[in-house]
Design a protein around this motif. Structure first.
Motif, short mmCIF file in Angstrom:
data_model
loop_
_atom_site.label_atom_id
_atom_site.label_comp_id
_atom_site.label_asym_id
_atom_site.label_seq_id
_atom_site.Cartn_x
_atom_site.Cartn_y
_atom_site.Cartn_z
N HIS A 46 0.90 -1.18 -0.07
CA HIS A 46 -0.13 0.10 -0.09
C HIS A 46 0.73 1.34 0.09
CE1 HIS A 46 -3.74 -2.34 0.97
NE2 HIS A 46 -2.83 -3.01 1.69
N ASP B 284 -4.07 3.96 2.53
CA ASP B 284 -3.47 4.27 3.68
C ASP B 284 -1.95 3.84 4.04
OD1 ASP B 284 -3.72 1.52 3.58
OD2 ASP B 284 -5.40 1.12 5.03
N HIS C 178 -6.18 0.35 -1.53
CA HIS C 178 -7.46 0.07 -1.42
C HIS C 178 -8.44 0.60 -2.51
CE1 HIS C 178 -6.79 -2.06 2.44
NE2 HIS C 178 -5.89 -1.04 2.82
N HIS D 35 2.64 -1.33 4.59
CA HIS D 35 1.87 -0.17 4.91
C HIS D 35 2.91 1.02 4.97
CE1 HIS D 35 -1.86 -2.24 4.61
NE2 HIS D 35 -2.52 -1.12 4.75
ZN ZN Z 1 -4.43 -0.78 4.20
#
Ligand code: ZN
Ligand code: AMP
Ligand code: FE
Ligand code: FE
Length: 287
Positions: free
Chosen positions: A10, A15, A40, A251
């Protein structure tokens, strides 16, 4: 040398905390040959990622992680190499992104009603321009205002799926999402199916139904799965003729997941690429 492949990351287009080009640079420094960017419900990071892949020489699979829902439980589906202008898939993703905005207003209201001081403006300040809004941004706002130390504490105390502050948002049924990905020329792989195994969100029967709808694989090696989860998912994949993937779900600094901490076998990537006609796979330079 075997290609080092991580098929789930990501960026700040959703996020994650790194910009798309940074994700690719981090992947390259970690020794990866191929990375998938799977923000996402959006393809907003694809252009920057493709430009960075060409510049760095790392391989890129442009992907998305689609939020789905069955029986009021959240389920994630990875969609790889879909056409970014497919009207049906893009329409569904837009509905999800818009619903995430009103849902965030409601979570903030619920928290405020309980005396947890946070405003929607503080949340917005944590979201990059055009990015998909999620609970991690609210977590970042709670960190910024000193309510919690990090995202993990925010989720444990306030934001987890069974919290009284949990608010649902529009998300397609997972079988329909598989159909949308396949119709958009992509390959569908269920993400971390046993993340919340005790909740029963994902069952072998659901995976079988998704496979019947054209899903190609199961993300097995993921930090949310223990050895039992992995063994059972591997057996299920074999029984259903599905490929197995392994990925980090990186992330940036928002989660402890290290890029490349789990990886995918080249044969699985080859099967995914061979199944796709929607967007080109960018191979690593010189391979
Ligand atoms: Zn996420
Ligand atoms: P949402 O998109 O709003 O449903 O939020 C789901 C996202 O929250 C997922 O991408 C997870 O990676 C993230 N998340 C869930 N639990 C945690 C946690 N304990 N720490 C950091 N991020 C989390
Ligand atoms: Fe996920
Ligand atoms: Fe993810």
């Amino acid at each position: 040398m075997t290609l080092q492949i991580d098929l789930h990351t990501h960026s700040s287009a959703s996020d994650g905390t790194d910009a798309p080009a940074q994700v690719l640079a981090v992947a390259d420094r970690a020794g990866l040959d191929v990375v998938a960017l799977t923000d996402h419900d959006t393809v907003a990071g694809w252009a920057e990622a493709a430009e960075a892949a060409d510049r760095i020489g790392i391989g890129l699979v442009r992907g998305i992680e689609i939020s789905c829902e069955r029986d009021a439980r959240s389920i994630h589906l990875l969609g790889y190499l879909t056409r970014p202008d497919d009207p049906d898939l893009m329409h569904e993703l837009r509905l999800a992104r818009e619903s995430r905005l009103t849902r965030m207003d409601r979570i903030v209201d619920l928290l405020a009603a309980d005396g947890i001081p946070i405003t929607i403006e503080e949340v917005r300040a944590q979201v990059a321009e055009g990015a998909t809004v999620g609970r991690p941004h609210l977590a970042d706002a709670l960190v910024a205002s000193g309510v919690v130390e990090d995202r993990a504490e925010a989720f444990t105390r306030f934001l987890h799926n069974d919290s009284r502050y949990y608010v649902r948002y529009y998300a397609p049924d997972p079988v329909r999402a598989v159909e949308l990905v396949v119709a958009a020329g992509g390959a569908a792989v269920i993400a971390h199916p046993y993340t919340a195994r005790q909740s029963g969100a994902v069952t072998p029967e659901l995976i079988e139904d998704m496979a019947a709808a054209g899903m190609i694989g199961i993300e097995v090696d993921h930090r949310d799965h223990d050895e039992t989860d992995r063994r059972e998912l591997r057996d299920l994949a074999a029984a259903l003729g599905l490929v197995v993937t392994g990925s980090s779900d990186y992330h940036g600094s928002g989660k402890p997941n290290l890029i490349g901490e789990h990886r995918t076998e080249p044969a699985a990537l080859e099967a995914i690429v061979a199944a796709c006609s929607g967007t080109a796979y960018i191979p690593p330079a010189g391979r």
